[in-house]
Scaffold this motif. Structure first.
Motif, PDB file in Angstrom:
ATOM      1  N   ALA A  47       0.325   7.910  -7.645  1.00 12.22           N
ATOM      2  CA  ALA A  47      -0.132   6.895  -6.619  1.00 12.22           C
ATOM      3  C   ALA A  47       0.345   5.383  -6.965  1.00 12.22           C
ATOM      4  O   ALA A  47       0.739   4.586  -6.037  1.00 12.22           O
ATOM      5  CB  ALA A  47      -1.831   6.800  -6.727  1.00 12.22           C
ATOM      6  N   ALA A  48       0.719   5.235  -8.360  1.00 11.10           N
ATOM      7  CA  ALA A  48       1.509   3.945  -8.694  1.00 11.10           C
ATOM      8  C   ALA A  48       2.931   4.022  -7.856  1.00 11.10           C
ATOM      9  O   ALA A  48       3.490   2.986  -7.779  1.00 11.10           O
ATOM     10  CB  ALA A  48       1.565   4.064 -10.127  1.00 11.10           C
ATOM     11  N   ASP A  49       3.398   4.965  -7.319  1.00 10.38           N
ATOM     12  CA  ASP A  49       4.453   4.887  -6.897  1.00 10.38           C
ATOM     13  C   ASP A  49       4.500   4.431  -5.105  1.00 10.38           C
ATOM     14  O   ASP A  49       5.480   3.866  -4.691  1.00 10.38           O
ATOM     15  CB  ASP A  49       5.381   6.367  -6.631  1.00 10.38           C
ATOM     16  N   PHE A  50       3.260   4.427  -4.819  1.00 12.78           N
ATOM     17  CA  PHE A  50       3.109   3.954  -3.213  1.00 12.78           C
ATOM     18  C   PHE A  50       1.900   2.942  -3.061  1.00 12.78           C
ATOM     19  O   PHE A  50       1.636   2.720  -1.835  1.00 12.78           O
ATOM     20  CB  PHE A  50       3.125   5.088  -2.266  1.00 12.78           C
ATOM     21  N   THR A  51       1.360   2.595  -4.420  1.00 11.16           N
ATOM     22  CA  THR A  51       0.233   1.705  -4.088  1.00 11.16           C
ATOM     23  C   THR A  51       0.159   0.603  -5.190  1.00 11.16           C
ATOM     24  O   THR A  51       0.692   0.652  -6.040  1.00 11.16           O
ATOM     25  CB  THR A  51      -1.331   2.344  -4.397  1.00 11.16           C
ATOM     26  N   THR A  52      -0.440  -0.530  -4.822  1.00 12.68           N
ATOM     27  CA  THR A  52      -0.572  -1.644  -5.670  1.00 12.68           C
ATOM     28  C   THR A  52      -1.710  -1.558  -6.702  1.00 12.68           C
ATOM     29  O   THR A  52      -2.585  -0.521  -6.483  1.00 12.68           O
ATOM     30  CB  THR A  52      -0.869  -2.955  -4.722  1.00 12.68           C
ATOM     31  N   ASP A  53      -1.648  -2.168  -7.809  1.00 12.06           N
ATOM     32  CA  ASP A  53      -2.766  -2.159  -8.627  1.00 12.06           C
ATOM     33  C   ASP A  53      -3.982  -2.540  -8.144  1.00 12.06           C
ATOM     34  O   ASP A  53      -5.285  -2.075  -8.569  1.00 12.06           O
ATOM     35  CB  ASP A  53      -2.412  -3.013 -10.064  1.00 12.06           C
ATOM     36  N   ASP A  54      -4.008  -3.327  -7.221  1.00 12.23           N
ATOM     37  CA  ASP A  54      -5.274  -3.986  -6.661  1.00 12.23           C
ATOM     38  C   ASP A  54      -5.537  -3.308  -5.306  1.00 12.23           C
ATOM     39  O   ASP A  54      -6.352  -3.803  -4.436  1.00 12.23           O
ATOM     40  CB  ASP A  54      -5.162  -5.412  -6.306  1.00 12.23           C
ATOM     41  N   TRP A  55      -4.937  -1.930  -5.253  1.00 14.96           N
ATOM     42  CA  TRP A  55      -5.488  -1.263  -4.073  1.00 14.96           C
ATOM     43  C   TRP A  55      -6.880  -1.298  -3.655  1.00 14.96           C
ATOM     44  O   TRP A  55      -7.602  -0.958  -4.302  1.00 14.96           O
ATOM     45  CB  TRP A  55      -5.071  -0.004  -4.268  1.00 14.96           C
ATOM     46  N   ASN A  56      -7.116  -1.330  -2.422  1.00 15.40           N
ATOM     47  CA  ASN A  56      -8.615  -1.353  -1.787  1.00 15.40           C
ATOM     48  C   ASN A  56      -8.768  -0.250  -0.618  1.00 15.40           C
ATOM     49  O   ASN A  56      -7.507  -0.103   0.075  1.00 15.40           O
ATOM     50  CB  ASN A  56      -8.973  -2.729  -1.024  1.00 15.40           C
ATOM     51  N   HIS A  57      -9.616   0.544  -0.910  1.00 19.61           N
ATOM     52  CA  HIS A  57      -9.837   1.837   0.025  1.00 19.61           C
ATOM     53  C   HIS A  57     -11.358   1.655   0.686  1.00 19.61           C
ATOM     54  O   HIS A  57     -12.334   1.368   0.081  1.00 19.61           O
ATOM     55  CB  HIS A  57      -9.737   3.133  -0.873  1.00 19.61           C
ATOM     56  N   ILE A  58     -11.289   1.576   2.126  1.00 20.46           N
ATOM     57  CA  ILE A  58     -12.539   1.759   2.834  1.00 20.46           C
ATOM     58  C   ILE A  58     -12.497   3.171   3.529  1.00 20.46           C
ATOM     59  O   ILE A  58     -11.641   3.392   4.115  1.00 20.46           O
ATOM     60  CB  ILE A  58     -12.290   0.619   3.858  1.00 20.46           C
ATOM     61  N   ARG A  66     -12.445  -1.058  -4.806  1.00 20.83           N
ATOM     62  CA  ARG A  66     -11.608  -1.881  -5.177  1.00 20.83           C
ATOM     63  C   ARG A  66     -10.833  -1.634  -6.632  1.00 20.83           C
ATOM     64  O   ARG A  66     -11.300  -1.373  -7.569  1.00 20.83           O
ATOM     65  CB  ARG A  66     -12.061  -3.212  -5.377  1.00 20.83           C
ATOM     66  N   GLY A  67      -9.390  -1.715  -6.210  1.00 18.96           N
ATOM     67  CA  GLY A  67      -8.445  -1.651  -7.563  1.00 18.96           C
ATOM     68  C   GLY A  67      -8.013   0.053  -7.650  1.00 18.96           C
ATOM     69  O   GLY A  67      -8.865   0.977  -7.341  1.00 18.96           O
ATOM     70  N   ARG A  68      -6.884   0.264  -7.955  1.00 20.12           N
ATOM     71  CA  ARG A  68      -6.240   1.519  -8.121  1.00 20.12           C
ATOM     72  C   ARG A  68      -7.082   2.567  -9.193  1.00 20.12           C
ATOM     73  O   ARG A  68      -7.332   3.521  -8.472  1.00 20.12           O
ATOM     74  CB  ARG A  68      -4.706   1.598  -8.289  1.00 20.12           C
ATOM     75  N   ALA A  69      -7.491   2.032 -10.073  1.00 18.98           N
ATOM     76  CA  ALA A  69      -8.180   3.018 -11.066  1.00 18.98           C
ATOM     77  C   ALA A  69      -9.285   3.518 -10.530  1.00 18.98           C
ATOM     78  O   ALA A  69      -9.571   4.624 -10.419  1.00 18.98           O
ATOM     79  CB  ALA A  69      -8.286   2.220 -12.230  1.00 18.98           C
ATOM     80  N   ALA A  70      -9.990   2.499  -9.843  1.00 22.35           N
ATOM     81  CA  ALA A  70     -11.629   2.894  -9.198  1.00 22.35           C
ATOM     82  C   ALA A  70     -11.077   3.824  -7.847  1.00 22.35           C
ATOM     83  O   ALA A  70     -11.977   4.966  -7.540  1.00 22.35           O
ATOM     84  CB  ALA A  70     -12.258   1.710  -8.876  1.00 22.35           C
ATOM     85  N   VAL A 142       1.323   0.325  -0.761  1.00 22.33           N
ATOM     86  CA  VAL A 142      -0.028   0.321   0.000  1.00 22.33           C
ATOM     87  C   VAL A 142      -1.049  -0.585  -0.698  1.00 22.33           C
ATOM     88  O   VAL A 142      -1.360  -0.366  -1.885  1.00 22.33           O
ATOM     89  CB  VAL A 142      -0.638   1.847   0.333  1.00 22.33           C
ATOM     90  N   MET A 143      -1.542  -1.537  -0.185  1.00 20.73           N
ATOM     91  CA  MET A 143      -2.500  -2.574  -0.590  1.00 20.73           C
ATOM     92  C   MET A 143      -4.072  -2.255  -0.327  1.00 20.73           C
ATOM     93  O   MET A 143      -4.771  -2.555  -1.001  1.00 20.73           O
ATOM     94  CB  MET A 143      -2.088  -3.924  -0.459  1.00 20.73           C
ATOM     95  N   GLN A 144      -3.854  -1.792   0.848  1.00 23.24           N
ATOM     96  CA  GLN A 144      -5.432  -1.630   1.278  1.00 23.24           C
ATOM     97  C   GLN A 144      -5.277  -0.404   2.580  1.00 23.24           C
ATOM     98  O   GLN A 144      -4.315  -0.456   3.055  1.00 23.24           O
ATOM     99  CB  GLN A 144      -5.916  -2.899   1.960  1.00 23.24           C
ATOM    100  N   ASP A 145      -6.310   0.338   2.665  1.00 26.38           N
ATOM    101  CA  ASP A 145      -6.432   1.296   3.774  1.00 26.38           C
ATOM    102  C   ASP A 145      -7.651   1.296   4.166  1.00 26.38           C
ATOM    103  O   ASP A 145      -8.754   1.060   3.471  1.00 26.38           O
ATOM    104  CB  ASP A 145      -5.875   2.717   3.489  1.00 26.38           C
TER     105      ASP A 145
END
Length: 154
Positions: A47-58, A66-70, A142-145
């Motif tokens: 996922a680190a190859d295609f998402t930001t550290d602060d990725w948000n998922h809805i 909020r956040g890639r780890a979560a 990807v920063m948000q989806d």
């Protein structure tokens, strides 16, 4: 003369964005497709190859993580349970650029049948997902989806 100068100025400001768009469009599509590849493999190890550290998922039910780890913790949980054998196939992808650094990808996809934890059986259904994809250095991530189930009209 004034209109010639104005036309030249407009051409100069448009050229870099136009020249960049074909490569950027491809890179944005690649980042979004990487998400779907991970979804279908049920492994988000890269996922680190295609998402930001602060990725948000809805998710389709309105939950926001909020956040890639979560997000990854949530995805690993749902992909080890009710999404374990579910696939999601891109049917259409549109990419629009808000700026040379930000793109919005809208994807219509077909998800295979599943039963959600609340016991509701979902036959194969269409979904629409909006991705905000940003350029960080030379990479598009990807920063948000935001995912929505497309309900057929009655």
């Amino acid at each position: 003369m004034r209109s010639l100068v104005l036309a030249a100025a407009l051409a100069l400001t448009a050229a870099p964005l136009s020249a960049q768009t074909a490569d950027a469009d491809s890179a944005v599509r690649h980042a979004v497709q990487a998400f779907y590849d991970a979804f279908n493999s049920h492994h988000f190890d890269r996922a680190a190859d295609f998402t930001t550290d602060d990725w948000n998922h809805i998710n389709p039910y309105g939950g926001r993580t909020r956040g890639r780890a979560a997000v990854l913790a949530e995805l690993r949980e749902v992909h080890s349970t009710f999404l374990r054998n579910v696939s999601d196939s891109v049917r259409q992808m549109d990419v629009r650029f808000a700026s040379p650094e930000v793109a919005v990808a809208t994807v219509v996809s077909q998800v295979s049948a599943m039963t959600t934890p609340d016991g509701v059986n979902h036959p194969s259904e269409r979904q629409i997902r909006t991705f905000v994809v940003v350029r960080r250095g030379s990479r598009w991530l990807v920063m948000q989806d935001h995912n929505t189930i497309v309900k057929p009209l009655p």
